[in-house]
Structure formats: C-alpha cells, structure tokens
Design a protein around this motif. Structure first.
Motif, PDB file in Angstrom:
ATOM      1  N   PRO A  12       0.790  -1.225   0.000  1.00 61.59           N
ATOM      2  CA  PRO A  12       0.000   0.000   0.000  1.00 61.59           C
ATOM      3  C   PRO A  12       0.829   1.284   0.000  1.00 61.59           C
ATOM      4  CG  PRO A  12      -0.083  -1.050   2.146  1.00 61.59           C
ATOM      5  CD  PRO A  12       0.624  -1.996   1.229  1.00 61.59           C
ATOM      6  N   PRO A  15       0.239   3.054  -3.739  1.00 61.20           N
ATOM      7  CA  PRO A  15      -1.158   2.781  -4.094  1.00 61.20           C
ATOM      8  C   PRO A  15      -1.450   2.867  -5.591  1.00 61.20           C
ATOM      9  CG  PRO A  15      -0.972   4.925  -3.045  1.00 61.20           C
ATOM     10  CD  PRO A  15       0.362   4.249  -2.905  1.00 61.20           C
ATOM     11  N   ILE A  46      -2.854  -4.844   1.574  1.00 61.62           N
ATOM     12  CA  ILE A  46      -4.055  -4.140   1.099  1.00 61.62           C
ATOM     13  C   ILE A  46      -5.321  -4.839   1.554  1.00 61.62           C
ATOM     14  CG2 ILE A  46      -2.853  -3.205  -0.908  1.00 61.62           C
ATOM     15  CD1 ILE A  46      -4.650  -5.129  -2.624  1.00 61.62           C
ATOM     16  N   GLY A  55      -6.889   3.364   0.272  1.00 61.58           N
ATOM     17  CA  GLY A  55      -5.981   3.339  -0.873  1.00 61.58           C
ATOM     18  C   GLY A  55      -6.598   3.878  -2.151  1.00 61.58           C
TER      19      GLY A  55
END
Length: 121
Positions: A12, A15, A46, A55
């Motif tokens: 993440p 993103p 994620i 995200g």
C-alpha cells in the motif's frame, strides 16, 4: 474469452501501482475474460479493511471500488498463504471478500526453473 492472472506484490505504500493492477484485472473482467488476482508479498497488506478503504492511486482510482467491482463481477481473489501470516493482517478477509489462501488454480503457470531442467547460479 481468455483467462488472465494478475499478480500484485506491491504494498500500500505505492497505491498507484496496486490500483493499476486492479484496473487491469477489472478491465479484463469487464471485457469478458476469466480473471484471477493473486496478491502476495507486501501486497497482502491491502487486505486490511482500513488500507483497502483508504488506498487510491493517482489516475487509477480507489482500490476498494476496484476490488468491489471485481468481486461483484465474479473475479477470484487469492492471497499468498505465507505472506498472509504477516503481523497486523486480519485473520479473515474484509467483509464481502472471499479470498483463497495459496496459489490460484491456473493451468498455464510454468513450473519453477529447476523443474524445467535449469539450475540456478
């Protein structure tokens, strides 16, 4: 139509890269392809509900929207069993997600180099 495996290993902290992989999977699914998304390495982070909700990539959209569309469209999500043991990950996937642990069932995956008669350096 064809079958597509999208492999996401980026976490993440990037993103846009994660969302781009999800966009590719979503676009292929909407075009009628059979899609599997395999999440491994840092990418399994994620799957934390708060991370998935927060995200968003630059020009690639919300990770949550893409994942919801993939699930609604019948794409299959898989997460690496080993990577999923990382601290802080939920014991179960976020509500509404069915995520299989382990490699995705895909007949076109090539065996590792050693199984093809090659040796590593």
């Amino acid at each position: 139509m064809g079958r597509l495996l999208v492999h996401i290993v980026t976490g993440p902290e990037y993103p846009t890269r994660v969302a781009l992989g999800l966009v590719v999977a979503r676009t292929a699914m909407e075009a009628g392809h059979d899609v599997d998304v395999f999440i491994a390495g840092d990418g399994v982070a994620i799957l934390r509900p708060e991370t998935l909700d927060a995200g968003s990539g630059i020009g690639t959209g919300s990770m949550r929207e893409h994942v919801d569309a993939l699930v609604a469209g019948g794409a299959r999500l898989h997460a690496s069993g080993m990577s999923s043991t990382a601290p802080g990950l939920p014991a179960a996937p976020p509500a509404g997600l069915t995520v299989g642990l382990g490699p995705p069932p895909h007949p076109r995956l090539r065996p590792p180099p050693a199984a093809r008669g090659r040796t590593s350096l």
